[in-house]
Design a protein around this motif. Structure first.
Motif, PDB file in Angstrom:
ATOM      1  N   GLN A  60       0.835  -1.201   0.000  1.00 45.66           N
ATOM      2  CA  GLN A  60       0.000   0.000   0.000  1.00 45.66           C
ATOM      3  C   GLN A  60       0.872   1.255   0.000  1.00 45.66           C
ATOM      4  O   GLN A  60       0.543   2.246  -0.657  1.00 45.66           O
ATOM      5  CB  GLN A  60      -0.945   0.007   1.214  1.00 45.66           C
ATOM      6  N   LYS A  64       0.974   4.163  -2.813  1.00 46.37           N
ATOM      7  CA  LYS A  64       0.840   5.585  -2.474  1.00 46.37           C
ATOM      8  C   LYS A  64       1.964   6.398  -3.118  1.00 46.37           C
ATOM      9  O   LYS A  64       1.729   7.477  -3.653  1.00 46.37           O
ATOM     10  CB  LYS A  64       0.848   5.761  -0.957  1.00 46.37           C
ATOM     11  N   ARG A  67       1.076   6.855  -6.744  1.00 49.17           N
ATOM     12  CA  ARG A  67       0.010   7.856  -6.908  1.00 49.17           C
ATOM     13  C   ARG A  67       0.532   9.273  -6.699  1.00 49.17           C
ATOM     14  O   ARG A  67       0.110  10.198  -7.382  1.00 49.17           O
ATOM     15  CB  ARG A  67      -1.139   7.589  -5.929  1.00 49.17           C
ATOM     16  N   GLU A  68       1.455   9.457  -5.764  1.00 57.29           N
ATOM     17  CA  GLU A  68       2.015  10.785  -5.470  1.00 57.29           C
ATOM     18  C   GLU A  68       3.083  11.213  -6.471  1.00 57.29           C
ATOM     19  O   GLU A  68       3.526  12.356  -6.447  1.00 57.29           O
ATOM     20  CB  GLU A  68       2.624  10.791  -4.068  1.00 57.29           C
TER      21      GLU A  68
END
Length: 153
Positions: A60, A64, A67-68
């Motif tokens: 996860q 993240k 995504r960032e």
């Protein structure tokens, strides 16, 4: 209509019909470019390897980072994410500035991001942007990323 007009044409007369058109050739060129970019990037890591490199972080946490924009992932075999090795330094840490570069690029296509990172750029003295990121020259690379696609840039 005569039977002569229905006679099969010799295969040699159809050779141009089998040739890929311009769009099909462009798709092939694009695939070859992706392959070359991956080779220039030094290949890829899988998810487990990235979790290990980044200090046993969770899947996860890796997601993240993607995504960032702090971590680049490209679609791999079976449409599973792969992570180009070029974005890691010799110690297995992420190269600083990747998030800023991805934010500055006029695309979010991971293949275009990889292409930008690994190919020499005239605005950067014909050096690959990732080489300058490794030297901490983030601002120069971000500016080149921002200007990517500008006329005359």
């Amino acid at each position: 209509m005569s039977n002569a007009s229905l006679a099969p044409l010799p295969l040699d007369d159809l050779s141009d019909a089998f040739a890929p058109d311009a769009r099909a050739r462009a798709i092939l060129r694009g695939r070859r470019m992706l392959r070359e970019d991956l080779k220039s990037a030094g290949g890829t890591y899988d998810l487990g390897e990235v979790c290990e490199l980044l200090g046993a972080i969770s899947r996860q946490a890796v997601d993240k980072k993607v995504r960032e924009g702090a971590l680049l992932a490209v679609p791999g075999p079976g449409n599973r994410r792969r992570y180009p090795t070029v974005q890691f330094d010799g110690e297995g840490r992420l190269v600083k500035g990747l998030r800023e570069v991805q934010a500055a690029l006029p695309t979010d296509n991971p293949w275009m991001v990889l292409n930008f990172l690994v190919n020499p750029d005239a605005r950067l003295g014909n050096r690959p942007p990732v080489a300058l990121l490794r030297q901490g020259r983030i601002g120069e690379v971000v500016e080149a990323a921002r200007r990517l696609g500008e006329q005359g840039a």
